[in-house]
Design an enzyme around this catalytic site. Structure first.
Site, PDB file in Angstrom:
ATOM      1  N   CYS A  43     -10.901  -1.423  18.606  1.00  0.00           N
ATOM      2  CA  CYS A  43     -11.306  -0.487  17.358  1.00  0.00           C
ATOM      3  C   CYS A  43     -10.353  -0.678  16.436  1.00  0.00           C
ATOM      4  CB  CYS A  43     -11.701   0.941  17.873  1.00  0.00           C
ATOM      5  SG  CYS A  43     -10.377   1.993  18.227  1.00  0.00           S
TER       6      CYS A  43
ATOM      7  N   CYS B 103      -9.173   6.091  19.836  1.00  0.00           N
ATOM      8  CA  CYS B 103     -10.237   7.000  20.055  1.00  0.00           C
ATOM      9  C   CYS B 103     -11.302   6.155  20.802  1.00  0.00           C
ATOM     10  CB  CYS B 103     -10.943   7.369  18.814  1.00  0.00           C
ATOM     11  SG  CYS B 103      -9.958   8.654  18.214  1.00  0.00           S
TER      12      CYS B 103
END
Length: 159
Positions: free
Chosen positions: A9, A14
């Site tokens: 990501c 996250c």
């Protein structure tokens, strides 16, 4: 034969650590932890060395996933020769990864949710600036993608 999977990501605090932790548990539950190596990274360098976001860890722990030992790192060019699958959480990450991989990469570079079994979504939304429900949505999507990815890897190893 060992299969190596890298989840990617933007910041690696996250979405990709969530995918890392969920897939790691799924693989362990299937007894394949010696056959599948899992890691996660970010395209950006802002959070190198940091643990996943506290909200990410909290949401994951409520579902039985422990992300506390994970630390953020940045994607490197070596990852494209080291890993069999380099899986992006969204189209921007995918574009960056394809630019880094160039023509030399033999690994599978795609969106992670291309492996999802039931979701029609193809991107895992970044929950960083939203509320708690965003982290739950990430988990729902990641669990779906992880099941499909494991099924794909298992069927490829049978051939």
């Amino acid at each position: 034969m060992s299969t190596k999977v890298l989840f990617v990501c933007l910041g690696n605090i996250c979405r990709s650590p969530t995918a890392h932790g969920v897939f790691e548990k799924l693989v362990a539950d299937a007894g394949l932890q010696n056959d599948i190596y899992i890691d996660s990274a970010g395209t950006g360098d802002w959070h190198i060395g940091r643990a996943p976001d506290e909200r990410t860890q909290h949401a994951a722990s409520k579902r039985g996933y422990d992300l506390s030992n994970l630390r953020a790192r940045q994607v490197s060019s070596a990852d494209f020769s080291e890993f069999d699958y380099v899986l992006a959480m969204d189209k921007n990450n995918l574009k960056d990864l394809r630019g880094m991989a160039g023509d030399k990469s033999d690994c599978h570079v795609s969106l992670f949710l291309d492996f999802a079994e039931s979701s029609w979504k193809r991107e895992v939304p970044d929950p960083y600036y939203g509320g708690e429900d965003g982290f739950e949505t990430v988990l729902d999507l990641v669990e779906d993608g992880a099941r499909g990815l494991l099924a794909t890897i298992r069927s490829a190893s049978v051939k």
